[in-house]
Design a protein around this motif. Structure first.
Motif, PDB file in Angstrom:
ATOM      1  N   PHE A   1      71.865 -11.017  60.416  1.00  0.00           N
ATOM      2  CA  PHE A   1      72.334 -12.052  59.491  1.00  0.00           C
ATOM      3  C   PHE A   1      73.611 -11.603  58.786  1.00  0.00           C
ATOM      4  CE2 PHE A   1      72.122 -14.793  55.700  1.00  0.00           C
ATOM      5  CZ  PHE A   1      71.929 -16.011  56.325  1.00  0.00           C
ATOM      6  N   TRP A   2      73.671 -10.344  58.409  1.00  0.00           N
ATOM      7  CA  TRP A   2      74.896  -9.823  57.788  1.00  0.00           C
ATOM      8  C   TRP A   2      76.074  -9.901  58.752  1.00  0.00           C
ATOM      9  CZ3 TRP A   2      76.951  -4.713  59.094  1.00  0.00           C
ATOM     10  CH2 TRP A   2      78.127  -4.425  58.393  1.00  0.00           C
ATOM     11  N   LEU A   3      75.868  -9.467  59.987  1.00  0.00           N
ATOM     12  CA  LEU A   3      76.944  -9.526  60.974  1.00  0.00           C
ATOM     13  C   LEU A   3      77.372 -10.964  61.246  1.00  0.00           C
ATOM     14  CD1 LEU A   3      75.787  -6.822  63.557  1.00  0.00           C
ATOM     15  CD2 LEU A   3      77.718  -6.685  61.962  1.00  0.00           C
ATOM     16  N   SER A   4      76.426 -11.899  61.137  1.00  0.00           N
ATOM     17  CA  SER A   4      76.746 -13.302  61.358  1.00  0.00           C
ATOM     18  C   SER A   4      77.716 -13.838  60.306  1.00  0.00           C
ATOM     19  CB  SER A   4      75.457 -14.138  61.365  1.00  0.00           C
ATOM     20  OG  SER A   4      75.723 -15.474  61.733  1.00  0.00           O
ATOM     21  N   THR A   5      77.685 -13.249  59.108  1.00  0.00           N
ATOM     22  CA  THR A   5      78.618 -13.680  58.062  1.00  0.00           C
ATOM     23  C   THR A   5      79.943 -12.932  58.144  1.00  0.00           C
ATOM     24  OG1 THR A   5      77.837 -12.034  56.441  1.00  0.00           O
ATOM     25  CG2 THR A   5      76.681 -14.152  56.522  1.00  0.00           C
ATOM     26  N   VAL A   6      79.966 -11.847  58.888  1.00  0.00           N
ATOM     27  CA  VAL A   6      81.171 -11.019  58.978  1.00  0.00           C
ATOM     28  C   VAL A   6      82.081 -11.463  60.122  1.00  0.00           C
ATOM     29  CG1 VAL A   6      82.010  -8.674  59.446  1.00  0.00           C
ATOM     30  CG2 VAL A   6      80.074  -9.031  57.912  1.00  0.00           C
ATOM     31  N   THR A   7      81.460 -11.846  61.252  1.00  0.00           N
ATOM     32  CA  THR A   7      82.243 -12.192  62.438  1.00  0.00           C
ATOM     33  C   THR A   7      82.142 -13.675  62.751  1.00  0.00           C
ATOM     34  OG1 THR A   7      82.512 -11.751  64.811  1.00  0.00           O
ATOM     35  CG2 THR A   7      80.281 -11.648  63.927  1.00  0.00           C
ATOM     36  N   ASP A   8      83.142 -14.189  63.465  1.00  0.00           N
ATOM     37  CA  ASP A   8      83.120 -15.578  63.915  1.00  0.00           C
ATOM     38  C   ASP A   8      82.627 -15.685  65.359  1.00  0.00           C
ATOM     39  OD1 ASP A   8      84.149 -16.200  61.473  1.00  0.00           O
ATOM     40  OD2 ASP A   8      86.208 -16.518  62.165  1.00  0.00           O
ATOM     41  N   ALA A   9      82.244 -14.559  65.936  1.00  0.00           N
ATOM     42  CA  ALA A   9      81.764 -14.543  67.322  1.00  0.00           C
ATOM     43  C   ALA A   9      80.252 -14.358  67.338  1.00  0.00           C
ATOM     44  CB  ALA A   9      82.440 -13.423  68.110  1.00  0.00           C
ATOM     45  N   PRO A  10      79.489 -15.382  67.705  1.00  0.00           N
ATOM     46  CA  PRO A  10      78.016 -15.265  67.717  1.00  0.00           C
ATOM     47  C   PRO A  10      77.510 -14.105  68.568  1.00  0.00           C
ATOM     48  CG  PRO A  10      78.681 -17.546  68.013  1.00  0.00           C
ATOM     49  CD  PRO A  10      79.934 -16.735  68.089  1.00  0.00           C
ATOM     50  N   LEU A  11      78.117 -13.911  69.749  1.00  0.00           N
ATOM     51  CA  LEU A  11      77.674 -12.815  70.606  1.00  0.00           C
ATOM     52  C   LEU A  11      77.940 -11.464  69.962  1.00  0.00           C
ATOM     53  CD1 LEU A  11      78.699 -13.964  74.218  1.00  0.00           C
ATOM     54  CD2 LEU A  11      76.401 -13.829  73.223  1.00  0.00           C
ATOM     55  N   GLY A  12      78.993 -11.390  69.137  1.00  0.00           N
ATOM     56  CA  GLY A  12      79.285 -10.149  68.437  1.00  0.00           C
ATOM     57  C   GLY A  12      78.204  -9.812  67.430  1.00  0.00           C
ATOM     58  N   ALA A  13      77.726 -10.837  66.709  1.00  0.00           N
ATOM     59  CA  ALA A  13      76.668 -10.619  65.723  1.00  0.00           C
ATOM     60  C   ALA A  13      75.358 -10.237  66.395  1.00  0.00           C
ATOM     61  CB  ALA A  13      76.487 -11.876  64.866  1.00  0.00           C
ATOM     62  N   VAL A  14      74.997 -10.978  67.438  1.00  0.00           N
ATOM     63  CA  VAL A  14      73.744 -10.695  68.151  1.00  0.00           C
ATOM     64  C   VAL A  14      73.821  -9.338  68.841  1.00  0.00           C
ATOM     65  CG1 VAL A  14      72.187 -11.467  69.972  1.00  0.00           C
ATOM     66  CG2 VAL A  14      73.288 -13.149  68.478  1.00  0.00           C
ATOM     67  N   GLY A  15      74.923  -9.117  69.566  1.00  0.00           N
ATOM     68  CA  GLY A  15      75.081  -7.856  70.286  1.00  0.00           C
ATOM     69  C   GLY A  15      75.195  -6.666  69.350  1.00  0.00           C
ATOM     70  N   GLY A  16      75.843  -6.878  68.199  1.00  0.00           N
ATOM     71  CA  GLY A  16      75.963  -5.790  67.236  1.00  0.00           C
ATOM     72  C   GLY A  16      74.614  -5.356  66.695  1.00  0.00           C
ATOM     73  N   ALA A  17      73.761  -6.334  66.370  1.00  0.00           N
ATOM     74  CA  ALA A  17      72.424  -6.010  65.861  1.00  0.00           C
ATOM     75  C   ALA A  17      71.595  -5.294  66.917  1.00  0.00           C
ATOM     76  CB  ALA A  17      71.721  -7.287  65.400  1.00  0.00           C
ATOM     77  N   VAL A  18      71.625  -5.809  68.153  1.00  0.00           N
ATOM     78  CA  VAL A  18      70.869  -5.172  69.236  1.00  0.00           C
ATOM     79  C   VAL A  18      71.429  -3.780  69.509  1.00  0.00           C
ATOM     80  CG1 VAL A  18      70.245  -5.314  71.676  1.00  0.00           C
ATOM     81  CG2 VAL A  18      70.232  -7.376  70.271  1.00  0.00           C
ATOM     82  N   GLY A  19      72.755  -3.656  69.471  1.00  0.00           N
ATOM     83  CA  GLY A  19      73.378  -2.356  69.715  1.00  0.00           C
ATOM     84  C   GLY A  19      72.990  -1.320  68.682  1.00  0.00           C
ATOM     85  N   LEU A  20      72.930  -1.722  67.404  1.00  0.00           N
ATOM     86  CA  LEU A  20      72.524  -0.790  66.356  1.00  0.00           C
ATOM     87  C   LEU A  20      71.072  -0.336  66.548  1.00  0.00           C
ATOM     88  CD1 LEU A  20      74.205  -2.381  63.199  1.00  0.00           C
ATOM     89  CD2 LEU A  20      74.781  -0.208  64.285  1.00  0.00           C
ATOM     90  N   VAL A  21      70.223  -1.247  67.010  1.00  0.00           N
ATOM     91  CA  VAL A  21      68.830  -0.882  67.290  1.00  0.00           C
ATOM     92  C   VAL A  21      68.766   0.114  68.445  1.00  0.00           C
ATOM     93  CG1 VAL A  21      66.636  -1.760  68.164  1.00  0.00           C
ATOM     94  CG2 VAL A  21      67.846  -3.004  66.368  1.00  0.00           C
ATOM     95  N   VAL A  22      69.563  -0.127  69.487  1.00  0.00           N
ATOM     96  CA  VAL A  22      69.591   0.787  70.634  1.00  0.00           C
ATOM     97  C   VAL A  22      70.063   2.175  70.195  1.00  0.00           C
ATOM     98  CG1 VAL A  22      70.710   1.276  72.839  1.00  0.00           C
ATOM     99  CG2 VAL A  22      69.910  -1.041  72.340  1.00  0.00           C
ATOM    100  N   VAL A  23      71.119   2.213  69.382  1.00  0.00           N
ATOM    101  CA  VAL A  23      71.632   3.495  68.886  1.00  0.00           C
ATOM    102  C   VAL A  23      70.570   4.202  68.045  1.00  0.00           C
ATOM    103  CG1 VAL A  23      73.329   4.573  67.362  1.00  0.00           C
ATOM    104  CG2 VAL A  23      74.045   2.810  68.968  1.00  0.00           C
ATOM    105  N   SER A  24      69.882   3.438  67.212  1.00  0.00           N
ATOM    106  CA  SER A  24      68.827   4.017  66.379  1.00  0.00           C
ATOM    107  C   SER A  24      67.730   4.631  67.244  1.00  0.00           C
ATOM    108  CB  SER A  24      68.242   2.956  65.450  1.00  0.00           C
ATOM    109  OG  SER A  24      67.157   3.462  64.704  1.00  0.00           O
ATOM    110  N   ASN A  25      67.364   3.934  68.327  1.00  0.00           N
ATOM    111  CA  ASN A  25      66.336   4.468  69.232  1.00  0.00           C
ATOM    112  C   ASN A  25      66.799   5.748  69.916  1.00  0.00           C
ATOM    113  OD1 ASN A  25      64.286   2.552  68.850  1.00  0.00           O
ATOM    114  ND2 ASN A  25      65.257   1.116  70.256  1.00  0.00           N
ATOM    115  N   ILE A  26      68.077   5.797  70.276  1.00  0.00           N
ATOM    116  CA  ILE A  26      68.616   6.997  70.919  1.00  0.00           C
ATOM    117  C   ILE A  26      68.615   8.170  69.951  1.00  0.00           C
ATOM    118  CG2 ILE A  26      70.688   8.016  71.930  1.00  0.00           C
ATOM    119  CD1 ILE A  26      71.361   5.246  73.060  1.00  0.00           C
ATOM    120  N   VAL A  27      69.094   7.927  68.732  1.00  0.00           N
ATOM    121  CA  VAL A  27      69.134   8.989  67.727  1.00  0.00           C
ATOM    122  C   VAL A  27      67.718   9.442  67.376  1.00  0.00           C
ATOM    123  CG1 VAL A  27      69.819   9.572  65.359  1.00  0.00           C
ATOM    124  CG2 VAL A  27      71.332   8.195  66.797  1.00  0.00           C
TER     125      VAL A  27
END
Length: 282
Positions: free
Chosen positions: A193-219
């Motif tokens: 939701f935060w990324l959705s207010t920051v970017t105008d690209a829906p895929l960027g917000a969705v992909g950013g959230a999923v990407g952060l989760v993936v990074v968290s799982n790796i770490v």
């Protein structure tokens, strides 16, 4: 809009009703696709088991080994294989696309000129996004239970260690599991939701959230971090497994809930703060 609050008959609370926003979001193809995928997944898994046969026991017993014992076992297995990615994508999609899509369609300025107060617009979109996220997290186990009952029959929840839980107690435990799943996904909701207010690209917000989760799982896989991993947003996402045993343990779920809610509050505060000052030029 200056002076709009004093216009005759204007009531900020009556702008952009939740029902209207919910219908708008439901008609979106991404909503229908994701709901359809979640409803289809249990049947795909049933077909896979019917084609491949019963799962073979591993050296370390897991929920996979007892997946075909009963509807409850199949539901637990479905949640286990969906928690780490599919449910994350569903929540990220509903929460990350909601504001960014308006910006990409150049409709934000028209909504705000209606006039819909910015804070109300965000609240309504957040409530609707949360509603669809909860719907997704509830629909999957419900459909899994239906598919499991038809394919494998009804019965107690057999645990990988050899014991079993009576049907009534198992249903109560599964309700707790689903409730914890909702709480655990709040961190994904907040980030998306935060990324959705920051970017105008829906895929960027969705992909950013999923990407952060993936990074968290790796770490989180770096055991050298020790207790620092406890503060990662995804470290406790499978803590619900501790409830599905003879003597349930609650510490993991309590810690996971605290971490998830904390992240969600921080990112939601950032979202409202950023959107309140955002220059809407799209």
């Amino acid at each position: 809009m200056p002076g709009a609050a004093h216009a005759h008959g204007y009531r900020p609370r009556h702008t952009l009703p939740i029902r209207v926003e919910a219908v708008r979001q439901f008609r979106r193809r991404r909503t229908l696709f994701m709901i359809g995928l979640l409803l289809a997944l249990p049947w795909i898994l049933v077909a896979a088991f019917k084609i491949g046969g019963d799962p073979s026991a591993d050296s370390v017993p897991t929920l996979v080994d007892v997946a075909t014992r009963s509807a409850l076992n199949f539901t637990a297995f479905t949640l286990f294989v969906s928690t780490g990615f599919l449910l994350v994508v569903a929540v990220a999609l509903f929460c990350g696309d909601t504001v960014a899509s308006e910006a990409s369609w150049s409709s934000l300025r028209y909504l705000l000129a209606a006039p819909v107060p910015r804070a109300r617009l965000l609240r309504v979109k957040l409530v609707v996004a949360l509603g669809y996220s909860v719907l997704a997290l509830v629909l999957l186990p419900l459909m899994a239970m239906i598919a499991g009952a038809i394919a494998f029959g009804w019965g107690p929840l057999d645990l990988p260690v050899g014991a079993s839980l009576p049907t009534g107690e198992a249903l109560a435990r599964m309700s707790v599991v689903v409730a914890y799943g909702v709480v655990a996904q709040l961190v994904v909701m907040g980030i998306a939701f935060w990324l959705s207010t920051v970017t105008d690209a829906p895929l960027g917000a969705v992909g950013g959230a999923v990407g952060l989760v993936v990074v968290s799982n790796i770490v989180d896989a770096v055991t050298a971090l020790g207790s620092w991993r406890d503060y990662l947003p995804t470290h406790w996402q499978f803590a619900w497994v501790d409830v599905l045993q003879t003597d349930p343990e609650w510490d993991g779920m309590i810690k996971g809930s605290a971490v998830s809610v904390s992240y969600a509050v921080v990112f939601l505060a950032l979202a409202f703060r950023h959107f309140g000052r955002k220059d809407i030029v799209s």
